[in-house]
Motif scaffolding. Structure first.
Motif, PDB file in Angstrom:
ATOM      1  N   GLU A  50       0.784  -1.130   0.063  1.00  0.00           N
ATOM      2  CA  GLU A  50      -0.029  -0.021   0.113  1.00  0.00           C
ATOM      3  C   GLU A  50       0.857   1.190   0.010  1.00  0.00           C
ATOM      4  N   ASP A  51       0.107   2.273   0.117  1.00  0.00           N
ATOM      5  CA  ASP A  51       1.049   3.616  -0.151  1.00  0.00           C
ATOM      6  C   ASP A  51       2.047   3.744   1.141  1.00  0.00           C
ATOM      7  N   GLY A  52       3.155   4.199   1.005  1.00  0.00           N
ATOM      8  CA  GLY A  52       4.167   4.387   1.816  1.00  0.00           C
ATOM      9  C   GLY A  52       5.114   3.054   2.185  1.00  0.00           C
ATOM     10  N   GLN A  53       4.653   1.915   1.315  1.00  0.00           N
ATOM     11  CA  GLN A  53       5.518   0.775   1.544  1.00  0.00           C
ATOM     12  C   GLN A  53       5.914   0.350   0.203  1.00  0.00           C
ATOM     13  N   LYS A  54       7.321  -0.216   0.169  1.00  0.00           N
ATOM     14  CA  LYS A  54       7.947  -0.486  -1.055  1.00  0.00           C
ATOM     15  C   LYS A  54       8.810  -1.810  -0.873  1.00  0.00           C
ATOM     16  N   VAL A  55       8.584  -2.729  -1.968  1.00  0.00           N
ATOM     17  CA  VAL A  55       9.485  -3.821  -2.021  1.00  0.00           C
ATOM     18  C   VAL A  55      10.735  -3.306  -2.717  1.00  0.00           C
ATOM     19  N   VAL A  56      11.626  -3.935  -1.751  1.00  0.00           N
ATOM     20  CA  VAL A  56      13.155  -3.505  -2.091  1.00  0.00           C
ATOM     21  C   VAL A  56      13.801  -4.521  -3.019  1.00  0.00           C
ATOM     22  N   GLN A  57      13.769  -5.745  -2.425  1.00  0.00           N
ATOM     23  CA  GLN A  57      14.329  -6.929  -3.131  1.00  0.00           C
ATOM     24  C   GLN A  57      13.527  -8.243  -3.100  1.00  0.00           C
ATOM     25  N   SER A  68      20.485 -26.687   4.433  1.00  0.00           N
ATOM     26  CA  SER A  68      21.020 -25.218   3.835  1.00  0.00           C
ATOM     27  C   SER A  68      20.028 -24.781   2.521  1.00  0.00           C
ATOM     28  N   LYS A  69      20.383 -23.458   2.194  1.00  0.00           N
ATOM     29  CA  LYS A  69      19.496 -23.139   1.146  1.00  0.00           C
ATOM     30  C   LYS A  69      20.297 -22.749  -0.087  1.00  0.00           C
ATOM     31  N   ASP A  70      19.929 -22.816  -1.181  1.00  0.00           N
ATOM     32  CA  ASP A  70      20.687 -22.748  -2.486  1.00  0.00           C
ATOM     33  C   ASP A  70      19.965 -21.159  -3.265  1.00  0.00           C
ATOM     34  N   GLN A  71      20.888 -20.340  -3.248  1.00  0.00           N
ATOM     35  CA  GLN A  71      20.181 -18.824  -3.888  1.00  0.00           C
ATOM     36  C   GLN A  71      19.992 -19.141  -5.413  1.00  0.00           C
ATOM     37  N   ILE A  72      18.828 -18.935  -5.848  1.00  0.00           N
ATOM     38  CA  ILE A  72      18.461 -19.020  -7.227  1.00  0.00           C
ATOM     39  C   ILE A  72      18.326 -17.699  -8.203  1.00  0.00           C
ATOM     40  N   ILE A  73      17.718 -16.816  -7.663  1.00  0.00           N
ATOM     41  CA  ILE A  73      17.662 -15.619  -8.564  1.00  0.00           C
ATOM     42  C   ILE A  73      17.206 -14.442  -7.484  1.00  0.00           C
ATOM     43  N   THR A  74      17.789 -13.145  -7.771  1.00  0.00           N
ATOM     44  CA  THR A  74      17.482 -11.773  -7.053  1.00  0.00           C
ATOM     45  C   THR A  74      17.287 -10.828  -7.802  1.00  0.00           C
ATOM     46  N   ALA A  75      16.196 -10.183  -7.472  1.00  0.00           N
ATOM     47  CA  ALA A  75      15.887  -8.937  -8.017  1.00  0.00           C
ATOM     48  C   ALA A  75      15.967  -7.730  -7.292  1.00  0.00           C
ATOM     49  N   HIS A  76      16.564  -6.597  -7.379  1.00  0.00           N
ATOM     50  CA  HIS A  76      16.719  -5.405  -6.492  1.00  0.00           C
ATOM     51  C   HIS A  76      16.101  -4.224  -7.470  1.00  0.00           C
ATOM     52  N   PHE A  77      15.270  -3.317  -6.731  1.00  0.00           N
ATOM     53  CA  PHE A  77      14.479  -2.259  -7.455  1.00  0.00           C
ATOM     54  C   PHE A  77      15.117  -1.483  -8.228  1.00  0.00           C
ATOM     55  N   ASP A  79      19.046  -2.382  -8.775  1.00  0.00           N
ATOM     56  CA  ASP A  79      20.323  -3.061  -9.380  1.00  0.00           C
ATOM     57  C   ASP A  79      19.705  -4.143 -10.463  1.00  0.00           C
ATOM     58  N   GLY A  80      18.525  -4.437 -10.747  1.00  0.00           N
ATOM     59  CA  GLY A  80      17.978  -5.219 -11.606  1.00  0.00           C
ATOM     60  C   GLY A  80      18.226  -6.783 -11.033  1.00  0.00           C
ATOM     61  N   HIS A  81      18.104  -7.722 -11.638  1.00  0.00           N
ATOM     62  CA  HIS A  81      18.076  -9.278 -11.327  1.00  0.00           C
ATOM     63  C   HIS A  81      19.482 -10.008 -11.467  1.00  0.00           C
ATOM     64  N   THR A  82      19.645 -11.024 -10.671  1.00  0.00           N
ATOM     65  CA  THR A  82      20.869 -11.761 -10.890  1.00  0.00           C
ATOM     66  C   THR A  82      20.640 -13.222 -10.740  1.00  0.00           C
ATOM     67  N   GLU A  83      20.994 -14.144 -11.778  1.00  0.00           N
ATOM     68  CA  GLU A  83      20.640 -15.481 -11.747  1.00  0.00           C
ATOM     69  C   GLU A  83      22.097 -16.235 -11.260  1.00  0.00           C
ATOM     70  N   PHE A  84      21.852 -17.343 -10.232  1.00  0.00           N
ATOM     71  CA  PHE A  84      23.230 -17.854  -9.776  1.00  0.00           C
ATOM     72  C   PHE A  84      23.270 -19.463 -10.040  1.00  0.00           C
ATOM     73  N   GLY A  85      24.603 -19.652  -9.975  1.00  0.00           N
ATOM     74  CA  GLY A  85      25.158 -21.003 -10.463  1.00  0.00           C
ATOM     75  C   GLY A  85      24.397 -21.937 -11.269  1.00  0.00           C
ATOM     76  N   ARG A  86      23.953 -23.045 -11.008  1.00  0.00           N
ATOM     77  CA  ARG A  86      23.436 -23.954 -12.074  1.00  0.00           C
ATOM     78  C   ARG A  86      22.151 -23.126 -12.525  1.00  0.00           C
ATOM     79  N   TYR A  87      21.648 -22.455 -11.999  1.00  0.00           N
ATOM     80  CA  TYR A  87      20.066 -21.914 -12.219  1.00  0.00           C
ATOM     81  C   TYR A  87      20.212 -20.811 -13.507  1.00  0.00           C
ATOM     82  N   SER A  88      21.415 -20.278 -13.517  1.00  0.00           N
ATOM     83  CA  SER A  88      21.549 -19.394 -14.601  1.00  0.00           C
ATOM     84  C   SER A  88      21.141 -19.880 -15.837  1.00  0.00           C
TER      85      SER A  88
END
Length: 415
Positions: A50-57, A68-77, A79-88
């Motif tokens: 809603e107003d006053g709130q923002k998704v940063v990443q 453990s956790k394997d990072q797949i993909i990240t999107a920053h409002f 810096d854009g998005h990045t794919e990681f490792g075998r998921y690229s």
């Protein structure tokens, strides 16, 4: 800062925002999905602010077997998005604005993609939110059928084997009217085999023996069409065309009707145990006489056929009539016409005979009547003649002159 150290007014403001900000999809914190291998998979994640709130990443993770956790993909409002490792190159965001719609797409899903995924949303100023999705990957069954060529007379044995592999393990069944039994066996790796067995008979050759593959990923069972193959020795019978043979008959044939599977390709003819008569040729299963039939064409004709299972043979005793019958038989219409003509001619002859008899009887009756009338007339004339003679005689006796003359005349006649 932790919630304990945040100002009271800030914590209250966050509580108010949480009332209006939430996940559009998936609505529940934990969700289970199914997908098919080699198809596209969509993992939903959409956080509405809603107003006053923002998704940063936005960050997607996959949990590993060790926890453990394997990072797949990240999107920053910014810096854009990045794919990681075998998921690229294997994954991408569904939207060009992943901070607004964070759904993840796997264009070509693999069996190894099965597992638990986390969609992590970082917002300002309210912090982090997550959704957990468990993905099950189904493998559509790969199936095959191996038929077996059987021979009549063999013992009870396997006629066909059907195999399939998939996730979850497929189920196999048979669609057939054949009297037999089947047995299923499951092995490691999600494969299953089904064996259909029976006692082979020649009447089973060509009958349906289809395998049906059942799987929850299929709307209806997959059918593998198959026809049972049972080989059996050939048999043969000989027929004569036409059935009655006589000297002078043209275009006569002996036909060898062949059975067996596979169907024999070669036919051998014999005559009296030896070579065929001259003027005769073998055309497939026919023995064609290219000339008129002779009296010495009589005898025993043999037909021998072979296939890879056995041999079949038969004999036919041909008798040729000594006298030519000319053209015999005919079509049913011709025979009917001849019958009608013959009946008409017979009826006409009978009518003529009756007419002749009636006319003859009439004439005989009339002639008899005429004879009677003629006899009566003759008798009447004779009576009149006698009366006239008596009258003349009486008249002469009264006249002397006539008497002398008469005497003289009588005397002359005597002389």
């Amino acid at each position: 800062f932790s919630n304990e150290h945040r100002p009271k007014s800030t914590r209250m403001w966050r509580m108010l925002l949480c009332v209006y900000a939430d996940f559009v999809e998936p609505p529940q914190p934990d969700t289970s999905l199914r997908s098919l291998a080699e198809s596209q998979t969509r993992l939903p994640c959409h956080y509405k602010v809603e107003d006053g709130q923002k998704v940063v990443q936005v960050t997607w993770y996959k949990e590993l077997p060790d926890g453990s956790k394997d990072q797949i993909i990240t999107a920053h409002f910014m810096d854009g998005h990045t794919e990681f490792g075998r998921y690229s190159g294997r994954v991408r965001f569904e939207s060009s604005s992943p901070t607004e719609n964070s759904a993840l797409l796997i264009p070509s899903t693999e069996e190894s993609d099965e597992g638990s995924y986390t969609c992590h949303i970082s917002t300002f100023p309210n912090g982090n939110f997550e959704r957990h999705i468990t993905l099950t990957v189904w493998l559509l069954p790969i199936s095959s059928l191996d038929p077996v060529t059987l021979v009549e007379g063999q013992s009870f044995r396997v006629a066909a084997t059907c195999r399939a592999v998939g996730r979850p393990i497929p189920r196999l069944s048979w669609d057939t009217d054949l009297p037999g039994q089947f047995q299923n066996r499951t092995s490691e790796g999600g494969s299953v085999s089904s064996y259909y067995s029976l006692h082979p008979l020649r009447g089973m050759n060509g009958k349906k023996l289809d395998c049906l593959v059942w799987h929850p990923g299929l709307e209806q069972p997959r059918r593998i069409s198959n026809s049972l193959v049972v080989q059996y020795p050939p048999d043969a019978t000989i027929s004569a065309v036409p059935s009655d043979w006589y000297v002078g008959l043209e275009k006569a044939e002996l036909v060898c009707d062949i059975g067996g599977y596979p169907k024999p390709q070669n036919v051998t003819w014999t005559w009296r145990g030896g070579a065929l008569p001259d003027g005769v040729s073998v055309i497939g299963g026919k023995l064609a006489f290219g000339r008129s039939i002779r009296l010495n064409d009589s005898g025993v004709y043999g037909c021998v056929v072979k296939n890879n299972v056995g041999v079949g043979k038969t004999e036919y005793v041909l008798t040729v009539a000594g006298e030519s019958k000319g053209k015999t038989g005919g079509s049913p219409d011709d025979n009917l016409l001849l019958i009608i003509i013959g009946a008409s001619a017979g009826a006409l002859v009978i009518i003529l005979v009756i007419a002749v008899l009636l006319v003859n009887r009439y004439h005989r009756h009339r002639n008899k009547k005429l004879e009677i009338e003629l006899s009566e007339k003759t008798q009447e004339i004779n009576n009149l003649s006698r009366q006239n003679s008596f009258r003349r005689l009486n008249s002469v006796s009264t006249d002397p002159r006539v008497q002398v003359h008469t005497c003289t005349h009588t005397h002359y006649n005597k002389q």
